[in-house]
Design a protein around this motif. Structure first.
Motif, short mmCIF file in Angstrom:
data_model
loop_
_atom_site.label_atom_id
_atom_site.label_comp_id
_atom_site.label_asym_id
_atom_site.label_seq_id
_atom_site.Cartn_x
_atom_site.Cartn_y
_atom_site.Cartn_z
N PRO A 122 0.69 -1.24 0.09
CA PRO A 122 0.01 -0.03 0.00
C PRO A 122 0.77 1.24 -0.11
O PRO A 122 1.88 1.42 0.43
CB PRO A 122 -1.04 -0.10 1.37
CG PRO A 122 -0.09 -0.98 2.24
CD PRO A 122 0.81 -2.02 1.30
N THR A 123 0.24 2.41 -0.63
CA THR A 123 0.90 3.59 -0.35
C THR A 123 0.53 4.25 0.97
O THR A 123 -0.58 4.16 1.22
CB THR A 123 0.29 4.54 -1.63
OG1 THR A 123 0.68 3.84 -2.91
CG2 THR A 123 1.21 5.81 -1.64
N VAL A 135 5.95 10.20 1.27
CA VAL A 135 5.01 9.10 1.06
C VAL A 135 6.02 7.82 0.77
O VAL A 135 7.08 8.19 0.13
CB VAL A 135 4.59 9.65 -0.59
CG1 VAL A 135 3.82 8.48 -0.96
CG2 VAL A 135 3.74 11.04 -0.24
N LYS A 136 5.67 6.97 0.83
CA LYS A 136 6.15 5.51 0.82
C LYS A 136 5.42 4.73 0.01
O LYS A 136 4.14 4.53 0.32
CB LYS A 136 6.51 4.84 2.23
CG LYS A 136 7.34 3.59 2.06
CD LYS A 136 7.72 2.90 3.32
CE LYS A 136 8.42 1.72 3.15
NZ LYS A 136 8.85 1.14 4.60
N ILE A 159 4.26 4.13 -9.58
CA ILE A 159 4.74 5.21 -9.65
C ILE A 159 3.70 6.26 -9.29
O ILE A 159 2.69 6.31 -9.66
CB ILE A 159 5.22 5.69 -11.13
CG1 ILE A 159 6.21 4.67 -11.81
CG2 ILE A 159 5.77 7.01 -11.28
CD1 ILE A 159 6.36 4.82 -13.15
N PRO A 160 4.10 6.70 -7.77
CA PRO A 160 2.93 7.58 -7.44
C PRO A 160 2.77 9.04 -8.22
O PRO A 160 3.94 9.55 -8.54
CB PRO A 160 3.38 7.78 -5.90
CG PRO A 160 4.75 7.52 -6.16
CD PRO A 160 5.33 6.46 -7.17
N THR A 183 -1.72 6.28 -6.99
CA THR A 183 -1.09 5.15 -8.08
C THR A 183 -2.28 4.68 -8.69
O THR A 183 -3.46 5.08 -8.48
CB THR A 183 -0.32 4.20 -7.11
OG1 THR A 183 -1.32 3.34 -6.43
CG2 THR A 183 0.65 4.66 -6.45
N THR A 184 -1.92 3.68 -9.71
CA THR A 184 -3.06 3.17 -10.38
C THR A 184 -4.00 2.37 -9.60
O THR A 184 -4.99 1.98 -10.10
CB THR A 184 -2.47 2.39 -11.69
OG1 THR A 184 -1.57 1.40 -11.01
CG2 THR A 184 -1.52 3.27 -12.58
#
Length: 1121
Positions: A545-546, A569-570, A576-577, A620-621
Motif C-alpha cells: 500500500p501507499t 510518501v512511501k 509510480i505515485p 497510484t493506479t
C-alpha cells in the motif's frame, strides 16, 4: 454490456444448490447483456431507455422534441399515439422521427404553432419478442401572459396602520416567480415588519413614514421563456394624524381615505390566513409550506409549534422572518395540527392549520426483467403504495392483459404474475400501472425465454493488481440459459475454492476479502449448465500500500509571512505515485507564491485567501492516500464600519458599529476615540474601551463640543486602522463644570500681587465666551472680596499691595451660559522686599585644621519681608600664619536652607586666618551682612614635597634635590627620606630611614652599591604629623674595569649559552608572575606605600544640613599681612 455485480453471498453446499437455482429462477432478473459477442445470435424484447417527462412544458419559440429511446434485439420499431389515438407522423410534414430512434421532432420554427401540438403522447417500441410503452407524456407550451390594465389609486395611510399591497400576477405555465422592486430595479427591503407572502402580495404589519414612495412594483418572472412582466406602480404615502387632517380638508373626501384603523398601539391580528383554523394538503416527498402573517403595533413576532408532536429537526426551516414554516420531504407522519402564534407587548393570537399528507403511487417492489429457459418458472412482482392505496393494472405488449391473447404459462394474482413451464412463445413485455387520484407509475418488464449454453464474457488472461490487505474482486461475467453455476480454482491443479476464505457472488465474481502476498497467482472461473461448460483464466498480483509517513501539520501564520507543509510518501516500488497538492479540495491557485519543492509545499507572502485546508494526495493506479492540514491566516482586525449615533442627549450618545473581519483572531476589545472639530480639529483623543463582544457603547459627552467618533478593533495580533469617522454631533452649550487649576498668587514687586492660573482648554469651556472672575482679599483682614472679570487669559496683576502680605485668591470660570461652581480659595503673598536685619551673635568653633562650625541667632520674622529661604555664610582666608604678602583673596559662600541657625564649614586650609559673615536670604535676595568674625585654623600635616629629582649619580652615591611642599599647613620640623635597593628580580632590600633638617632642599647619599637601583620615599613633617610622600627611583653608575671584564666574559661561548638559559628561565618566571598578578597579586612596593599613608587623609562624614551649598567668588586684597 457486463452484468451488474451483486454482493449477495452464494451458498455452495451441495444439498442446497437445486433450491438455490430454483429460487434464483423465481426471483432474480437476468438481463441479456448487450455484449458485441452476444448481439449477433441472442434476441431480447424492447426496453425503454429514455423518454420525456410526464409533464412536458415546452418553449413555444423552439422546435418540439419528444424523446423516446429503446434497446432490443432485433432493434425495435417505434409508433406513437396522441390523445389515445394513433399519431400518423407521415401525414404531418412538420413531424419527423430520428433515425434508429423513436424521438419525435416537430419543426414549429418553420411554421405552425406550439398550441396545435398540445396533447398526451405515448411511444411504443416493438420487435418480435414484444412491445414496451412509454409514460403518457403531456405536452403543453409555456405561457407568460401580460398583466391586465388597471388604474391604481394612490394610497394614503396614517403612521402605524397595516397594509396589504396586492400583486395578483397573471396565471402562467409554469407559475411565475414573484418579487417586488422599485423603478431602479432595486429589490425593496423586507423585514419582520414588511414582507412578501407566498401569494406574492406585500404585507405591512404597520407602516412608517419611510415607507412613503411612488414605485412599489410587483414583477413576475417566467423562467421557461426568460421573460419578466411588470405590474403598474403603486403609490403609498404615510403621514401623521395632523398632516392627514390637513390633507383631507384640502383635497379628499371621506370616501377617498384608505383605511380607517387607529394608528395607536394594538395587539396582533392575522392578515393571512383568515380565521382561527384552516386546512392544508400536501403530497408525500414535497416541501410543506405554512404561512402566517400578522399585523399589529409594535410589530408582532411569529412562533410555530406542532400540537401533537415536535417539529422534525433536520427537515424544518423558517423563511420570511419566521412567517413561513417549511418541512422538506414530508411523509404521512408529518400530518397533524400546526399552530402559529403572533405576539407583541399587547397580546397574542394563534391560528391552527390542519395538515394532511397524501401520496401519489410509489414503488415498494418494481417488476424486473426475467430471462428464463424453456420449462422454467418465474414471477413478476409489481408492488406499490400511496394515499389513497393505488390500483394495480397489468398490460402485455401494451394491451390490457384482460383482452390480450391467452398464455397458459402465466397466472395473475393481484400484484404478481406467476409463470410456470414457460416456452419460447411466452416471451413478451409486461407493463404494470399503479395509479390513484394523485398520479401513476408505469413500469416495463420483459420475460425472455432463451436456451443458451454458458458463455464467459470477461476477457481471458485479465491481470488484476490489488493493494495488500484489501479486497480483491476477480470478475467472471457470464451468460447462459438455464442460469449456469460458477466455480473458481487457483492454479492448474487446485481444488474448487470454498467460502471459508473466499466469497462467491451471484454474478460470478470471486472476492478475496483480505488479499495477502500469498494470494498472488492464476485463478480459473468455470461456468456450467445442462447445455455445456465454459472457463476462463485471470491473474492476480498483490502490491504494497501507499502510505504517507510524514503528514502536513496545522499552521497558524500572520498575513504576509511564509508557511511550509511537508508530505513524505512511501509506496510499492513497482508503482509510480503522483503527488498532488490541493486547496479546499480544488487545484492550487495559479500563483507564483505557491511552490512545491520535493516533499514540501511552500506559500510565501500569505494572504487571507490562502487560508483553508491543504491536502497532500498521493495516487497510484491502484490506490490513493491523502492527508490534510488547515492553514489559518491571522492578522489585525479589519476596521469597524457603519458607525451610527443614536439616543442623542445633551451629555450622552449611543454609538453603534459593525465589526470588521477579525481575520481569524477573535477581537478582544474596541477602542473609541473622538475628535473635537470646533476646538482641536484633526486631533483624536481616547474616549472609551469596550469588550470585543460589544458593538454598542454609551458615551458621556461634554457640552459645546462638535464630536466625531471613530472605532478601532484589537485582537492578539494587534490593532486595526481606525474606522471612518462617524457623523458630527454638536452638544449644547452649558456653564463650565470646572474652574482653572494651578492657581497661585506671587508678587514680582514689593507692591504687587501676580495671580496666575492654568486656563481651561476649549473642550472644557462648555460654551462660547469663556472668561474668568478673579477675586482676592487680605487673609488676616476684614476686607471684602475684590473681583474683576478678565478675558480668556492666564494672569492678572493686583497693584498697590503692602509688602509680603498673605492674600486669599479665587479664580472662577464663566461663559455665556453661566458660572462654574464656586472655587476653593488658595493663599498667596504680595511681593517680597530685601530683608532688613542681619543675623546676630555669630559664633565660630574650630573643629580641626580643615573644619569649623558656625552658629548665629535668627533674625525677626517681620524683618525678613518675604519667604525665608535660608542663611548664607560668606568666608575667606585673610592671612596665612606662615606667609605675609599681598595676595589674591577668594570668598566662598555656603547656603543653609530654611531656618537653620548653625552650619559646618569644610575644606579649610590648616594653619590659616579666616573671616566670615552671615546674611539672611528671602525670595527677593540677601539682607545686610553680620559683623565679620575671624578665626584661626591649627596646624595640619603638610602636602607632599612639590618635586623630587636625583642628580649626579656615581659608583656609590646619589644626590637628591627637592622643592618644599606647596602647602606646608604649619611649620615644617623635618624631612624623612626612606630608601631601599631593588635587585634584578624586583625584590626589595632592607629599608633605610634618614631624617633631614627642614631647611634643606638637597642631600647626597654615599656608600651606596654600584650599579644598583634604589627606590626613594620622601615626605615632610610638622608637629602634627607626616605629610603625603613622593617616590622616585635611580641607579648608581657601573665600574669601568668591571664593565671591561664583563665584555671579555661576554665573548666566551660558555657564557653566551649560560645567558641564553638564564634568559629562558627569566621569561618563564615573568609569564608566571604576570599570570599571578592578573589574578590579584600586589607589587611589593605598593604594599609598603600603603603602609605609610597619611593618617589625616580620611573620608569626612556629612551631617545632614550641617554642610551648606558651596559657592566661590574671589577678589584682590591690597592689604599686607
Amino acid at each position: 454490456m457486463p452484468l451488474k455485480i451483486m454482493l449477495k453471498k452464494k451458498q455452495l453446499s451441495a444439498g442446497r444448490v437445486p433450491l438455490l437455482l430454483f429460487l434464483c429462477r423465481m426471483i432474480s432478473a437476468l438481463e441479456v447483456p448487450l455484449d458485441p459477442k452476444l448481439l449477433d445470435d441472442l434476441v431480447q424484447p424492447p426496453t425503454i431507455t429514455q423518454q420525456s417527462p410526464k409533464d412536458y412544458i415546452i418553449d413555444p419559440r423552439e422546435n418540439i422534441v419528444i424523446q423516446c429511446e429503446a434497446k432490443g434485439k432485433p432493434p425495435p420499431s417505434f409508433s406513437w399515439t396522441r390523445n389515445g389515438t394513433h399519431f400518423d407522423i407521415d401525414k404531418d410534414p412538420l413531424v419527423t422521427m430520428k433515425h434508429g430512434s423513436g424521438t419525435l421532432i416537430i419543426n414549429i420554427m418553420a411554421e405552425g404553432k406550439a398550441e396545435t401540438y398540445e396533447g398526451v403522447y405515448q411511444c411504443t417500441a416493438r420487435n418480435e419478442r414484444g412491445a414496451a410503452i412509454s409514460n403518457n407524456i403531456v405536452v403543453r407550451p409555456s405561457r407568460s401572459p401580460l398583466w391586465t390594465k388597471e388604474r391604481l389609486e394612490p394610497i394614503i395611510l396614517r403612521n402605524g396602520q397595516s397594509l396589504v399591497l396586492p400583486c395578483r400576477p397573471p396565471i402562467g405555465l409554469p407559475p411565475a416567480i414573484i418579487f417586488w422592486m422599485d423603478n431602479s430595479f432595486q429589490r425593496l427591503p423586507q423585514s419582520e415588519r414588511v414582507s412578501q407572502g407566498l401569494n406574492g402580495d406585500l404585507y405591512f404589519s404597520n407602516v412608517l413614514p419611510e415607507d412613503t414612495r411612488e414605485d412599489y412594483i410587483c414583477y413576475a418572472r417566467f423562467n421557461h421563456t426568460q421573460t419578466i412582466q411588470q405590474k403598474q406602480p403603486i403609490s403609498l404615502k404615510v403621514i401623521s394624524v395632523d398632516e392627514l387632517n390637513d390633507t383631507i380638508a384640502a383635497n379628499l373626501s371621506d370616501t377617498e381615505f384608505y383605511g380607517a384603523k387607529s394608528s395607536k398601539e394594538r395587539p396582533p391580528t392575522f392578515l393571512t390566513p383568515e380565521g382561527s383554523e384552516s386546512l392544508k394538503e400536501e403530497l408525500r416527498g414535497n416541501t410543506l409550506s405554512l404561512e402566517c402573517i400578522a399585523e399589529g403595533l409594535p410589530t408582532p413576532v411569529i412562533y410555530w409549534i406542532k400540537e401533537d408532536g415536535t417539529l422534525p429537526i433536520n427537515r424544518t426551516f423558517y423563511r420570511n422572518f419566521k412567517k413561513t414554516l417549511q418541512i422538506t420531504h414530508v411523509s404521512e407522519a408529518d400530518s397533524g395540527n400546526y399552530q402559529c402564534i403572533a405576539k407583541n407587548t399587547l397580546g397574542a393570537i394563534h391560528h391552527t392549520i390542519s395538515v394532511t399528507v397524501k401520496a401519489a403511487p410509489y414503488w415498494i417492489v418494481a417488476p424486473k426483467n426475467l430471462v428464463l429457459s424453456p420449462g422454467e418458472n418465474g414471477t413478476l412482482i409489481c408492488r406499490a403504495n400511496g394515499n389513497p392505496k393505488p390500483r394495480i393494472g397489468w398490460l402485455t405488449n401494451g394491451v390490457p392483459i384482460e383482452i390480450a391473447p391467452d398464455d397458459p404459462s402465466r397466472k395473475i394474482d393481484g400484484d404478481t404474475i406467476i409463470f410456470s413451464n414457460v416456452q419460447e412463445r411466452s416471451s413478451a413485455v409486461y407493463q404494470c400501472n399503479a395509479s390513484n387520484e394523485y398520479g401513476y407509475l408505469l413500469a416495463n418488464a420483459f420475460v425472455n425465454v432463451l436456451a443458451e449454453p454458458p458463455r464467459i464474457l470477461t476477457s481471458a488472461n485479465t491481470l488484476y493488481q490489488v493493494i495488500a490487505n484489501r479486497a480483491a474482486l476477480l470478475d467472471c461475467a457470464f451468460f447462459g440459459s438455464p442460469l449456469p453455476t460458477i466455480e473458481w480454482f487457483k492454479g492448474t491443479k487446485g481444488s474448487a475454492l470454498h467460502e471459508d476464505i473466499y466469497v462467491l457472488h451471484d454474478n460470478g465474481t470471486l472476492e478475496i476479502p483480505v488479499a495477502q502476498k500469498d494470494s498472488t497467482g492464476t485463478y480459473t472461473c468455470v461456468a456450467r449448465n445442462k447445455l455445456g461448460m465454459a472457463k476462463n483464466e485471470v491473474h492476480l498480483e498483490i502490491k504494497d500500500p501507499t502510505r504517507i509517513i510524514k503528514q502536513p501539520e496545522y499552521a497558524v501564520v500572520q498575513r504576509g509571512s511564509k508557511v511550509s507543509f511537508e508530505c513524505k510518501v512511501k509506496h510499492d516500488q513497482t508503482l509510480i505515485p503522483t503527488i498532488m497538492w490541493l486547496k479546499d479540495n480544488g487545484e492550487l491557485p495559479n500563483d507564483e507564491r505557491f511552490s512545491i519543492d520535493k516533499d514540501h509545499l511552500v506559500v510565501t507572502d500569505v494572504s487571507d485567501d490562502d487560508g483553508g485546508t491543504y491536502t497532500c494526495a498521493a495516487n497510484t493506479t491502484l490506490d490513493s492516500v491523502s492527508a490534510s492540514a488547515v492553514l489559518r491566516v491571522v492578522d489585525v482586525p479589519n476596521p469597524p464600519f457603519d458607525l451610527e449615533l443614536t439616543n442623542q442627549l445633551d451629555k450622552s450618545v449611543q454609538l453603534t458599529w459593525t465589526p470588521g473581519d477579525d481575520n481569524n483572531s477573535p477581537i478582544t476589545k474596541f477602542i473609541i476615540e473622538y475628535e473635537d472639530a470646533m476646538h482641536e480639529a484633526g486631533l483624536w483623543h481616547h474616549q472609551a474601551e469596550v469588550s470585543g463582544t460589544q458593538t454598542t457603547a454609551q458615551l458621556k459627552l461634554s457640552p459645546y463640543v462638535n464630536y466625531s467618533f471613530r472605532v478601532m478593533a484589537e485582537n492578539r495580533i494587534g490593532r486595526s486602522v481606525p474606522s471612518e469617522a462617524s457623523e458630527q454631533y454638536l452638544t449644547k452649550a452649558a456653564e463650565p463644570d470646572l474652574n482653572p487649576t494651578a492657581v497661585e498668587g506671587l508678587g514680582t514687586e514689593p507692591d504687587n500681587l501676580v495671580i496666575t492660573w492654568k486656563p481651561l482648554n476649549g473642550f472644557e469651556s462648555n460654551g462660547p465666551g469663556l472668561q474668568y472672575k478673579v477675586s482676592w482679599r487680605q487673609k488676616d483682614g476684614d476686607d471684602e472680596w475684590t473681583s474683576v472679570v478678565v478675558a480668556n487669559v492666564s494672569k492678572y496683576i493686583v497693584s498697590g499691595t503692602p509688602t509680603f502680605v498673605p492674600y486669599l485668591i479665587k479664580v472662577q470660570a464663566l461663559n455665556d451660559v453661566g458660572f462654574a461652581p464656586e472655587p476653593a480659595a488658595v493663599m498667596g503673598h504680595s511681593g517680597e522686599d530685601l530683608p532688613m536685619a542681619a543675623p546676630g551673635n555669630v559664633r565660630v568653633g574650630v573643629v580641626n585644621s580643615t573644619l569649623a562650625e558656625v552658629h548665629w541667632d535668627p533674625v525677626p520674622l517681620k524683618s525678613i519681608r518675604g519667604h525665608l529661604q535660608g542663611y548664607r555664610i560668606y568666608y575667606w582666608k585673610t592671612q596665612s600664619s606662615s606667609k605675609r604678602h599681598r595676595r589674591h583673596i577668594e570668598k566662598k559662600i555656603l547656603t543653609f536652607q530654611g531656618s537653620k541657625t548653625h552650619g559646618m564649614l569644610p575644606g579649610l586650609q590648616p594653619y590659616s586666618h579666616y573671616a566670615l559673615n552671615v546674611r539672611v536670604v528671602n525670595g527677593k535676595g540677601e539682607g545686610p551682612a553680620s559683623a565679620d568674625r575671624g578665626f584661626h585654623t591649627p596646624e595640619g600635616v603638610p602636602s607632599a614635597p612639590s618635586s623630587l629629582k636625583i642628580v649626579n649619580p656615581t659608583l656609590d652615591s646619589l644626590t637628591l634635590e627637592w622643592d618644599p611642599p606647596s602647602h606646608p599647613n604649619g611649620i615644617l620640623t623635618e624631612y624623612v627620606l626612606k630608601y631601599q635597593p631593588i635587585n634584578s628580580s624586583h625584590e626589595l632590600g632592607p629599608l633605610v630611614d634618614l631624617k633631614i633638617p627642614a631647611n634643606k632642599t638637597r642631600w647626597t647619599l654615599k656608600n651606596l652599591n654600584f650599579s644598583t637601583r634604589y627606590k626613594f620615599y620622601f615626605y615632610a613633617q610638622t608637629s602634627v604629623g607626616s605629610g603625603s610622600q613622593i617616590t622616585e627611583e635611580a641607579i648608581t653608575t657601573v665600574d669601568e674595569a668591571m664593565a671591561s671584564r664583563q665584555v671579555d666574559i661576554a665573548t666566551q661561548g660558555w657564557f653566551i649559552g649560560l645567558m641564553c638559559a638564564v634568559a629562558l628561565l627569566i621569561l618563564i618566571l615573568l609569564i608566571v608572575c604576570f599570570i599571578r598578578r592578573n589574578k590579584g597579586g600586589k607589587y611589593p612596593v605598593k604594599e609598603k606605600e600603603d603602609a605609610h599613608a597619611d593618617p589625616e587623609i580620611q573620608p569626612m562624614k556629612e551631617d545632614d544640613g550641617t554642610f551648606g551649598e558651596y559657592r566661590l567668588f574671589s577678589f584682590v586684597s591690597s592689604a599686607s599681612f
